[in-house]
Enzyme design. Structure first.
Site, PDB file in Angstrom:
ATOM      1  N   ASP A 180       6.452  13.773 -41.904  1.00 29.17           N
ATOM      2  CA  ASP A 180       5.619  13.176 -42.158  1.00 29.17           C
ATOM      3  C   ASP A 180       6.301  12.109 -42.904  1.00 29.17           C
ATOM      4  O   ASP A 180       5.074  11.215 -44.487  1.00 29.17           O
ATOM      5  CB  ASP A 180       4.997  14.167 -43.130  1.00 29.17           C
ATOM      6  CG  ASP A 180       5.856  13.890 -44.138  1.00 29.17           C
ATOM      7  OD1 ASP A 180       4.897  14.553 -45.531  1.00 29.17           O
ATOM      8  OD2 ASP A 180       6.950  14.779 -44.341  1.00 29.17           O
ATOM      9  N   ASP A 195       8.972  19.957 -40.247  1.00 31.58           N
ATOM     10  CA  ASP A 195       9.399  19.906 -41.845  1.00 31.58           C
ATOM     11  C   ASP A 195       7.339  20.767 -42.373  1.00 31.58           C
ATOM     12  O   ASP A 195       7.398  21.284 -41.510  1.00 31.58           O
ATOM     13  CB  ASP A 195       9.199  18.173 -42.095  1.00 31.58           C
ATOM     14  CG  ASP A 195       8.650  17.355 -43.387  1.00 31.58           C
ATOM     15  OD1 ASP A 195       9.871  17.907 -44.204  1.00 31.58           O
ATOM     16  OD2 ASP A 195       7.847  17.228 -44.048  1.00 31.58           O
ATOM     17  N   ASP A 210       6.554  19.995 -46.375  1.00 33.06           N
ATOM     18  CA  ASP A 210       5.899  19.872 -47.009  1.00 33.06           C
ATOM     19  C   ASP A 210       4.729  18.300 -46.406  1.00 33.06           C
ATOM     20  O   ASP A 210       6.196  17.713 -46.411  1.00 33.06           O
ATOM     21  CB  ASP A 210       6.445  19.662 -48.573  1.00 33.06           C
ATOM     22  CG  ASP A 210       7.310  20.754 -49.190  1.00 33.06           C
ATOM     23  OD1 ASP A 210       6.601  21.168 -49.907  1.00 33.06           O
ATOM     24  OD2 ASP A 210       7.799  21.007 -48.502  1.00 33.06           O
TER      25      ASP A 210
END
Length: 220
Positions: free
Chosen positions: A169, A7, A9
């Site tokens: 996250d 991922d 961001d």
């Protein structure tokens, strides 16, 4: 080839400062001033543009879905014009990418940021060429947590989608990997790090230096 897909961001980079600045530019145009704050709202930022707008409007007591829809393109434009003023890569991120590549892993990115913005940011940071693939929110007709963007990122990186793992996250990343039937590794150093254990990923990552060992363990 085994692949590790990241991922963007909140995983590879802390992009919250520039995202919050873009949202606040919208709120100022609405006459509300700066509604969101850093670092308190960093986790809000990493849930996406529409979430930032909705959260800020609710906080100001002026939530309206039509306003969110109207200002979302404005937010994207403001973000595009100032995409790298505050964004920083997390410590050890790119070193971990190079270690993985040296060990024979393919590496790529699967993000729910629009592909054009993700490409712009990674090139601005000078690290786009380190990744063999980049799949964004609008690359395919579907986005995470649908597993197909993850599979496509693995394929474009030259790997077998069944022999990949997703480093992320959020619950979106956890659900994506579950839907894909592959392991997830959730980082604990992002704004929502203390919440990651409750999502029960296959592994938690406290520092990027440990990623190779985790990948070797989770992808036989």
């Amino acid at each position: 080839m085994r692949t590790v897909i990241f991922d963007l961001d909140g995983t590879l980079a802390d992009t919250s400062g520039d995202l919050l600045a873009a949202a606040n530019a919208c709120f100022r145009r609405m006459g509300l001033g700066d509604v969101l704050d850093r670092p308190e709202d960093a986790a809000v930022a990493l849930r996406g543009g529409r979430n930032m707008l909705a959260t800020g409007l609710k906080r100001a007591g002026q939530f309206n879905q039509a306003t969110v829809d109207e200002f979302y393109p404005v937010l994207l434009g403001a973000y595009r014009d100032a995409i790298d003023h505050h964004t920083v890569l997390y410590p050890g991120a790119m070193e971990a990418v190079e270690v993985l590549k040296s060990a024979g892993f393919g590496v790529g990115i699967c993000t729910n940021k629009p592909e054009g913005l993700a490409e712009q940011l990674m090139r601005s940071l000078g690290v786009r060429d380190a990744f063999a693939s980049l799949v964004g929110a609008d690359t395919l007709p579907v986005r995470k947590p649908d597993p197909e963007p993850l599979f496509e990122a693995a394929r474009r990186a030259g790997g077998d989608p069944a022999r990949t793992l997703l480093v992320g996250d959020s619950d979106t990343d956890r659900n994506t990997s579950a839907n894909a039937g592959v392991p997830s590794v959730l980082v604990t150093f992002g704004p929502s790090g203390e919440d990651m254990a409750a999502l029960k990923p296959e592994a938690l990552l406290h520092k990027f230096e440990d990623l190779l060992d985790v990948a070797e363990r989770l992808i036989a």
